[in-house]
Design a protein around this motif. Structure first.
Motif, mmCIF file in Angstrom:
data_model
loop_
_atom_site.group_PDB
_atom_site.id
_atom_site.type_symbol
_atom_site.label_atom_id
_atom_site.label_comp_id
_atom_site.label_asym_id
_atom_site.label_seq_id
_atom_site.Cartn_x
_atom_site.Cartn_y
_atom_site.Cartn_z
ATOM 1 N N ALA A 126 0.801 -1.213 0.000
ATOM 2 C CA ALA A 126 0.000 0.000 0.000
ATOM 3 C C ALA A 126 0.834 1.262 0.000
ATOM 4 O O ALA A 126 0.288 2.358 0.031
ATOM 5 C CB ALA A 126 -0.931 0.009 1.216
ATOM 6 N N GLY A 127 2.140 1.135 -0.028
ATOM 7 C CA GLY A 127 2.984 2.317 -0.045
ATOM 8 C C GLY A 127 3.243 2.848 1.351
ATOM 9 O O GLY A 127 2.717 2.368 2.357
ATOM 10 N N SER A 128 4.051 3.891 1.427
ATOM 11 C CA SER A 128 4.419 4.502 2.694
ATOM 12 C C SER A 128 4.113 5.990 2.646
ATOM 13 O O SER A 128 4.313 6.646 1.625
ATOM 14 C CB SER A 128 5.908 4.281 2.980
ATOM 15 N N ALA A 129 3.594 6.508 3.778
ATOM 16 C CA ALA A 129 3.286 7.937 3.860
ATOM 17 C C ALA A 129 4.539 8.787 3.956
ATOM 18 O O ALA A 129 4.510 9.981 3.640
ATOM 19 C CB ALA A 129 2.380 8.208 5.050
ATOM 20 N N GLY A 130 5.634 8.211 4.417
ATOM 21 C CA GLY A 130 6.884 8.944 4.495
ATOM 22 C C GLY A 130 6.909 9.959 5.627
ATOM 23 O O GLY A 130 6.186 9.847 6.639
ATOM 24 N N VAL A 131 7.737 10.984 5.464
ATOM 25 C CA VAL A 131 7.888 12.026 6.500
ATOM 26 C C VAL A 131 6.591 12.768 6.757
ATOM 27 O O VAL A 131 6.261 13.064 7.910
ATOM 28 C CB VAL A 131 9.031 12.987 6.106
#
Length: 498
Positions: A114-119
């Motif tokens: 699902a991906g990563s939201a990151g910072v």
């Protein structure tokens, strides 16, 4: 009661008023229709995402009220304009980070993740934690808790759901790559493994049998070490119950599993003396699955191409290779072809039949001059066409009478010499019998065609003239004025079918 001037005008002018009213209704209807059509054409997110977004907006406004009060009471922003410009900095930052985090998840998502939201996803929770402070500073413990939960906490949570729920709805099998999600999945897997539920595709009955099997193996191993212990009777009863619960008595597969596990546990001490190969020994590095392919084409591309096209590519890369060598190279490149297929692709014709070694030796000895003989037979092959066979007009056997003639005699002894058995005496001028009369439909075979030259120069000439359209034997005989045997040989070399 006074009447409105528009009503009075409409009563005095009914037709213009009706036209204006109709036009106004048409404009309103067209506007509504365009609005509905535009709304339907918009690719709206799923309903849960819209609901989560609406809730996040309301909770962000609730948190904004807290920030407005905190800016005036604690930060000294008494000017309304200054407060209006500054109080919502945290809420705007929270909204911006949520949108950026959603964009990161959409950009890094794949079929399985699902991906990563990151910072930006981390900053959402940092800003939410900072906004809890004004809640308690403005309304105390009780009121501050209510303001913190309903305001920034719910706003951050709903923004998180709004930015991540759409991807999971579109691909339910996708996994989040965020740190909390990875930790949660790892803890869940370890807990299921500890409880014995980690293996998939097992029913509750099978899980119970596997647990009972493991318990029976453990109790049997303990009883082997302490057969006369003070708990041996209790352990035997537990062992019997575990074996019955495992179903090893009626299920052959379960019984085999029980015996294998028990044998592995009893002989586990042999692991210390099991001979093993050293992993530090020098082992040859395996070669590539396929060697370097010709003309810069990869092996995968060659394997999906037509085999005849691969044959031409390999022949272009190895122009001097024989059909057998080209077939071997194609097989090494991952395209298995036979030598016959290579000859068909290259139009190389069929190979000449191999002569046995004994026959070749006998022929070589027979071609040598016989010592003491009065006549030596000198035979040679030539690439020239004899003048008597240059005529392109077929000669019928019935056109003239044949006169048997003897062109050469080879004296043969009655004893075998050079491994060739002696031949019986043959009269010098044999008289032709009735079977020797030629048929009127057979073409006369010139003397030059009785022994077909090898290589035959007419093969290349016929290939240049006819190409892939292989003519028949009769056509070749009429074209070059040759006999049946030589025409058949030329047609076979051109790849004709019998």
């Amino acid at each position: 009661m006074p009447t409105h001037p528009l009503i009075t005008w409409a009563v005095d002018h009914p037709w213009p008023a009706a036209g204006i009213a109709t036009a106004a209704l048409a404009v309103i209807g067209a506007t509504l229709w365009a609005t509905v059509r535009t709304a339907r054409a918009i690719d709206w997110p799923p309903v849960p995402v819209l609901v989560a977004g609406a809730g996040a907006i309301v909770c962000t406004a609730y948190s904004g009220n807290t920030s407005w009060r905190f800016a005036g009471e604690r930060l000294g922003m008494v000017d309304s304009t200054e407060r209006a410009l500054m109080f919502g900095a945290g809420e705007l930052a929270l909204l911006a980070c949520a949108v950026m985090a959603r964009a990161n998840k959409a950009a890094t998502s794949t079929i399985t993740t699902a991906g990563s939201a990151g910072v930006p996803g981390v900053l959402v929770w940092v800003i939410t934690g900072v906004q809890v402070i004004p809640c308690y500073a403005t309304s105390g413990i009780v009121g501050g808790t209510v303001r913190a939960v309903i305001g920034p906490v719910l706003a951050g949570l709903l923004w998180h759901l709004a930015m991540g729920l759409e991807i999971r709805v579109a691909r339910p099998e996708a996994l989040s790559t965020g740190l909390p999600a990875i930790i949660g999945r790892e803890l869940r897997e370890r807990l299921l493994s500890r409880l014995g539920l980690a293996a998939r595709d097992r029913t509750a009955e099978q899980i119970t049998r596997d647990r009972a099997t493991a318990r029976a193996v453990h109790l049997a191993a303990v009883l082997e070490l302490h057969p006369d212990g003070w708990m041996s009777g209790y352990r035997r009863r537990r062992l019997a119950a575990a074996v019955a619960r495992s179903g090893a008595g009626t299920n052959g597969e379960q019984r085999h599993r029980l015996l294998q596990q028990l044998a592995a546990r009893r002989t586990s001490g042999q692991l210390a003396t099991v001979p093993l190969a050293s992993p530090w020994a020098d082992t040859p590095v395996p070669d590539e699955a396929y060697p370097r392919t010709p003309l810069g084409v990869t092996g995968a591309q060659l394997r999906v191409m037509d085999p005849l096209a691969v044959v031409h590519l390999v022949r272009a890369a190895h122009p001097g290779g024989t059909p057998a060598e080209v077939a071997a190279l194609c097989t090494e490149y991952g395209v298995p072809v036979s030598e016959t297929q290579v000859r068909v692709a290259l139009r190389a014709g069929n190979p000449h039949p191999a002569v046995p070694a004994a026959t070749a030796t006998a022929l070589d000895r027979a071609s040598e001059p016989v010592p003491g003989a009065g006549l030596e037979l000198d035979v040679w092959s030539t690439a020239l066409v004899h003048p008597e066979v240059q005529s392109r007009v077929p000669v019928l056997a019935a056109a003239g009478a044949r006169t048997p003639q003897v062109h050469a005699r080879i004296p043969l002894s009655t004893e075998p010499e050079y491994g060739v058995p002696a031949a019986p005496d043959v009269p010098e001028d044999p008289v032709p019998g009735p079977d020797d009369v030629p048929d009127e439909h057979d073409d006369e075979v010139p003397d030059g065609d009785r022994d077909v030259p090898d290589p035959d120069p007419l093969i290349e000439q016929a290939r240049a003239e006819y190409g892939t359209d292989v003519p028949g034997v009769r056509t070749l005989k009429a074209r070059y004025g040759i006999g049946q045997k030589r025409a058949q040989h030329i047609r076979d070399a051109l790849g004709g079918t019998p």
